[in-house]
Each structure stands twice: as C-alpha cells, then as structure tokens.
Write a protein that holds these residues in place. Structure first.
Motif, short mmCIF file in Angstrom:
data_model
loop_
_atom_site.label_atom_id
_atom_site.label_comp_id
_atom_site.label_asym_id
_atom_site.label_seq_id
_atom_site.Cartn_x
_atom_site.Cartn_y
_atom_site.Cartn_z
N ASN A 3 -8.14 -56.95 -26.13
CA ASN A 3 -7.19 -55.85 -26.40
C ASN A 3 -6.34 -55.58 -25.16
O ASN A 3 -6.22 -54.44 -24.70
N PHE A 4 -5.81 -56.68 -24.60
CA PHE A 4 -4.92 -56.62 -23.45
C PHE A 4 -5.57 -56.00 -22.23
O PHE A 4 -4.89 -55.43 -21.36
N SER A 5 -6.93 -56.15 -22.13
CA SER A 5 -7.67 -55.66 -20.96
C SER A 5 -7.37 -54.21 -20.65
O SER A 5 -7.30 -53.79 -19.49
N GLN A 6 -7.09 -53.45 -21.66
CA GLN A 6 -6.86 -52.01 -21.46
C GLN A 6 -7.39 -51.26 -22.66
O GLN A 6 -7.30 -51.74 -23.77
N ASP A 7 -8.01 -50.14 -22.38
CA ASP A 7 -8.57 -49.38 -23.48
C ASP A 7 -7.47 -48.60 -24.19
O ASP A 7 -6.34 -48.52 -23.76
N SER A 8 -7.88 -48.01 -25.29
CA SER A 8 -6.91 -47.31 -26.14
C SER A 8 -6.24 -46.16 -25.41
O SER A 8 -5.05 -45.94 -25.54
N TYR B 163 -19.99 -53.39 -32.51
CA TYR B 163 -20.82 -52.39 -31.82
C TYR B 163 -21.84 -51.80 -32.79
O TYR B 163 -23.02 -51.63 -32.46
N LYS B 164 -21.39 -51.49 -34.02
CA LYS B 164 -22.31 -50.89 -35.00
C LYS B 164 -23.36 -51.90 -35.46
O LYS B 164 -24.47 -51.52 -35.83
N LYS B 165 -23.00 -53.18 -35.42
CA LYS B 165 -23.98 -54.21 -35.79
C LYS B 165 -24.92 -54.54 -34.64
O LYS B 165 -25.87 -55.32 -34.81
N GLY B 166 -24.67 -53.96 -33.46
CA GLY B 166 -25.53 -54.21 -32.30
C GLY B 166 -25.17 -55.46 -31.54
O GLY B 166 -25.90 -55.88 -30.62
N ASP B 167 -24.04 -56.08 -31.87
CA ASP B 167 -23.60 -57.29 -31.17
C ASP B 167 -22.67 -56.85 -30.03
O ASP B 167 -21.46 -56.96 -30.10
N TYR B 168 -23.26 -56.39 -28.94
CA TYR B 168 -22.49 -55.77 -27.86
C TYR B 168 -21.65 -56.78 -27.08
O TYR B 168 -20.57 -56.46 -26.58
N LYS B 169 -22.15 -58.02 -26.96
CA LYS B 169 -21.38 -59.04 -26.26
C LYS B 169 -20.06 -59.32 -26.98
O LYS B 169 -18.99 -59.40 -26.36
N THR B 170 -20.15 -59.45 -28.30
CA THR B 170 -18.93 -59.68 -29.10
C THR B 170 -18.01 -58.47 -29.03
O THR B 170 -16.79 -58.60 -28.92
N ALA B 171 -18.61 -57.28 -29.08
CA ALA B 171 -17.82 -56.05 -28.98
C ALA B 171 -17.05 -56.01 -27.68
O ALA B 171 -15.86 -55.65 -27.62
N LEU B 172 -17.71 -56.40 -26.58
CA LEU B 172 -17.06 -56.40 -25.28
C LEU B 172 -15.91 -57.41 -25.25
O LEU B 172 -14.85 -57.17 -24.67
N GLY B 173 -16.11 -58.55 -25.94
CA GLY B 173 -15.05 -59.55 -25.98
C GLY B 173 -13.80 -59.03 -26.67
O GLY B 173 -12.67 -59.30 -26.25
N TYR B 174 -14.00 -58.25 -27.76
CA TYR B 174 -12.84 -57.68 -28.44
C TYR B 174 -12.11 -56.68 -27.55
O TYR B 174 -10.88 -56.59 -27.58
N LEU B 175 -12.86 -55.96 -26.74
CA LEU B 175 -12.21 -55.01 -25.84
C LEU B 175 -11.35 -55.75 -24.81
O LEU B 175 -10.26 -55.31 -24.44
N ASN C 203 -8.20 -55.24 -33.29
CA ASN C 203 -9.18 -55.61 -32.27
C ASN C 203 -10.17 -54.47 -32.02
O ASN C 203 -11.37 -54.69 -31.85
N TYR C 204 -9.61 -53.24 -32.03
CA TYR C 204 -10.49 -52.09 -31.82
C TYR C 204 -11.43 -51.92 -33.01
O TYR C 204 -12.61 -51.56 -32.84
N ALA C 205 -10.93 -52.18 -34.24
CA ALA C 205 -11.79 -52.10 -35.43
C ALA C 205 -12.87 -53.17 -35.38
O ALA C 205 -14.04 -52.92 -35.75
N PHE C 206 -12.52 -54.41 -34.91
CA PHE C 206 -13.53 -55.46 -34.75
C PHE C 206 -14.58 -55.05 -33.70
O PHE C 206 -15.76 -55.32 -33.86
N TYR C 207 -14.11 -54.39 -32.65
CA TYR C 207 -15.03 -53.89 -31.62
C TYR C 207 -16.03 -52.91 -32.25
O TYR C 207 -17.25 -52.98 -32.00
#
Length: 463
Positions: A279-284, A264-276, A256-260
C-alpha cells in the motif's frame, strides 16, 4: 439566456453530444472520459463555444478525479467556472461546486458539505432534478461518514426516487451501493448483502466498471464483518481486477487495506504485513494527511479565484453604475430639453390664441358693422321699393288717364282720315280739323303731366 459565443446550432449539438458521451463513460472508463472531453474542448475552442468549453473542462475534471488526479481535477473545475462565469451559466457553476465537494469528501467533510449545500441551492433554484438527486447522494455520503446513518439513508432514498423519475439506471445503482454501505455500518448485514448483490447484477448489465469495483469493496466488508472469509476473498479478488484495470490508485489502496483486514482476521499476519507494504509503504492515515495538504493548497487557489471573480463583479458593477449614471444624465437632459420645448410651444400657442382672440373680436366688430350696413341698405331698399311701388301705381293711373283723355281726339282723327280717304271732306277743312285734334291731344298730355307732377311729386323726365 447565455451567450454561447457562436450561432452554429449544428456545431453546438455536435460538441454537446461528444461531451455527454464522455460524461457517460466516467463509470466505465475515466481515461476515455478525459479523451473524448478533450476532443470536445478542442472543437469548442475553435468555434468559441464558451458553455461547451466550460462543460468539457468539468467533464475532464470528473475523469481526473476518478483516476485520483485531484490537483488536475481541481484545475479543470476552476477553468470551467471561468468559462461559465462569462456566460452567467449559474446552473453549470452549481454542478462544478458539486464536483469540488467530491474532492473534499475524503479529507474535509464539513468543507464538502459546504460546497454540496451551495450547489443544492442553485439546483433547486433552477429545478434541476438530476443535479438535486446527485447532491442528495453526496450529502448522504457525508452524513454516512459522519456516522449519521439514518440521515444518510433518507438522502439515498430521496435520490433513488428522483433517479427513477428521470430514468437514470446507472445512478440508481450508485444509490443502491451507498445504501448497502449504510446498512453495513448499521450492522444490518442481510439487508446490505441483498441490496449490494442486486446492485452488482445491474452494474454488470450496464458495464459500470467503477461502480462494480466499489460494490465489491463494500460487499467484501459486509462479508468480513460476518467472518465469511471465503466470500470476502472471492469478492475482493474480483473487485481488485476492476480497480487495477481502471488504474484507480485510491481504489487499489482501499482494496489492499481490505486484503490486509482479511489476512489479519484469518491470523495470517505475515500476509497482512505484505499488503500494508504494498500500500505504497504508507498507512491510511499518512495517505489521507498527504491528500489533505494537496487539496488544501488547491483550495487556496480556488479562494483566490473566487476573490478575483468578486473583484471583477465589483468592477463590472461600477462600470454599470457609471454607464447608468451617464445614461440617466442624458435622459434627464433630454427630458429638460423636452420640457423647454413644451414651454416654448405653450407660449407660442398662448400668443397664437391671443392673436386669434383679437382677430375674432375684429371680425365680430366688422360683422356687426356689416350687419348694420346690411340693415341700413335693407331699409333703403325697402324705402325705394315702397317709393317705386307708389310711383308705379301713379304711372299706371297716369297712363290710364292719359289714354282715356286722348282716346277721343284720336277717334276724331281716325274719322277725319276715313272721310278724307272716301273724298267726303275737302282738303282744307280736313287740315283744320286735324290741327285742332292734335292741339287738343297736346294740351291734354301737358295738362295731365302737370297735374301728376304737382299732386304726386312725379318727375316725368325721370320716369
């Protein structure tokens, strides 16, 4: 070497076979690893096979660790140590140290390295090549996480060589995956991609699902670092299916973090946020901190176990010392008794020797007396022999003389008898002549006896 608790080799081989099968499934299906190892544990418990119980617990712990159930894994590792301690199976204990080091790998590199080092010392002592190779891999991973990439690659290369020697293709693939990750950190992307693709092909051939998921994750990072987004997305999608089928929580979080990162690198920030959020609503960072707390609590339990084990060893040493003391005392008492018996025996021997000496002296004296008596008797016998010889000689002389002296009168008698038989002489004259001859013979005998007795000491009555 170790007391297994049973003597049925058939049961031992059957249990070991099931445990080995469970261990070999760890990279394909950790759930099956736990299932089969639990079966082996039940069988070992029925036969009181202590080493089998320990190894089954260790393999169950490995399965739990692959499913990210770290508390359960550590409980099983500690239980394994308890069984191995009873059989003094230090080689197996070294394997458990390696497994515990793996639990620390995500939270405390120094602690992980500490357990790997302890395990490596034991493995080298027993010249266990498979364990040495695995430990070099793990130590290399620690070095890589501490950004000592050259040292990490050196350890991976050593491991690969050892795995080739023992013919462990699955572990060779694991080494290749780690080498690819190290080259990725060193920004040698072409090397990393080449070795990871080769590892992926070999892992697929061996059906190593856990390893495939890890290879895909590492390979996607290589593509992301080169901005090859299409390849990265395809690799992540493929690898995530393996992680989801394995029910590996940490691996899914890493994907999930790799998908984020990809979004993020592709500029799709909404999708990046969804992956975060997924990820169990908690950061790494929070996840690592939570795990660190759980593993620290479990570590305290392990320290307590180690202290208890040390205390048990001290008690055992004290019991051994007490037993050794009384054994030594018993031996000393027996030696003292033996010395006393030797002294008594020596005294008896001395008394016997003294008595024998006295008897020898007495016998010698009696022998001397007997010798004197023998010499005296021999002298008497010689004297008597000489006297008898003299007397025999005299008797011979007497007999010769007597026969000579009486021969004449006897011849006269024979002539008178002849005359009488032929009537050539009258009876009266014959009688007178006979009387005369008899008297002459008697006189000659008396005269000779007297002569011999007077001159030579002969006693005619004793001859």
């Amino acid at each position: 070497m170790n007391n297994t608790g049973i003597k049925d080799n058939k049961s031992i081989n059957s249990i070991d076979s099931i445990t080995n099968m469970a261990f070999n499934l760890r990279l394909k299906s950790p759930a099956l690893t736990i299932k089969y190892a639990t079966t082996a544990f039940s069988l070992a418990k029925k036969t009181n096979y202590l080493n089998g119980l320990g190894e089954a617990c260790r393999v169950i712990g490995i399965g739990e660790s692959y499913l990210n159930n770290y508390e359960k894994a550590l409980d099983k590792y500690l239980e394994a140590i308890l069984y191995f301690e009873q059989t003094h199976n230090f080689n197996a204990i070294g394997k458990v140290y390696n497994n515990i080091g793996n639990l620390y790998l995500s939270s405390d590199y120094d602690k992980a390295l500490e357990y790997y080092t302890k395990a490596l010392q034991i493995a080298k002592k027993y010249q266990a090549k498979p364990e040495i190779a695995r430990l070099y891999v793990n130590i290399g991973i620690v070095e890589m996480k501490k950004k000592n990439f050259s040292e990490a690659l050196e350890k991976f290369q050593l491991s690969t060589q050892l795995f080739k020697e023992i013919n462990a293709p699955d572990l060779i693939v694991t080494c290749m995956q780690n080498q690819g990750e190290a080259y990725n950190y060193l920004k040698q992307y072409q090397k990393a991609e080449t070795i990871l693709q080769e590892a992926f092909t070999k892992a697929q051939a061996l059906n190593l699902n856990v390893t495939i998921a890890n290879i895909n994750l590492t390979l996607s990072n290589v593509y992301l670092n080169q901005s090859k987004f299409d390849k990265a997305e395809k690799t992540l999608t493929n690898g995530f299916e393996y992680a989801r089928n394995l029910d590996n929580r940490d691996l899914q979080n890493d994907y999930n973090y790799a998908f984020y990162q990809l979004a993020y690198k592709k500029g799709d920030y909404k999708t990046a946020l969804g992956y975060l959020k997924q990820n169990f609503s908690q950061d790494s960072a929070y996840y690592r901190q939570s795990f660190s707390k759980r593993i620290t609590l479990a570590s305290d339990l392990f320290v307590q176990l180690e202290n208890r084990t040390k205390n048990e060893r001290i008690i055992a040493q004290q019991k051994y010392a007490t037993t050794l003391f009384w054994s030594s005392a018993t031996v000393a008492a027996l030696l003292a008794a033996l010395v006393c018996l030797l002294i008594i025996n020596i005294k008896r021997t001395n008394r016997s020797n003294t008595e024998l000496t006295r008897l020898n002296i007495e016998v010698s004296k009696q022998k001397e007396h007997a010798d004197l008596l023998n010499r005296y008797l021999e002298e008497k016998i010689d004297e008597r022999t000489k006297d008898l010889k003299v007397k025999n000689k005299r008797l011979s002389e007497y007999s010769l003389h007597l026969s000579h002296q009486i021969r004449g009168p006897i011849a006269t008698l024979k002539g008178i008898v002849y005359l009488q038989e032929n009537s050539m002489i009258d009876q009266e004259e014959c009688i007178d002549l006979i009387k005369k001859c008899v008297f002459n013979i008697d006189e000659e005998i008396i005269s000779m006896s007297k002569t011999l007795n007077d001159n030579h000491g002969l006693n005619p009555d004793k001859i």
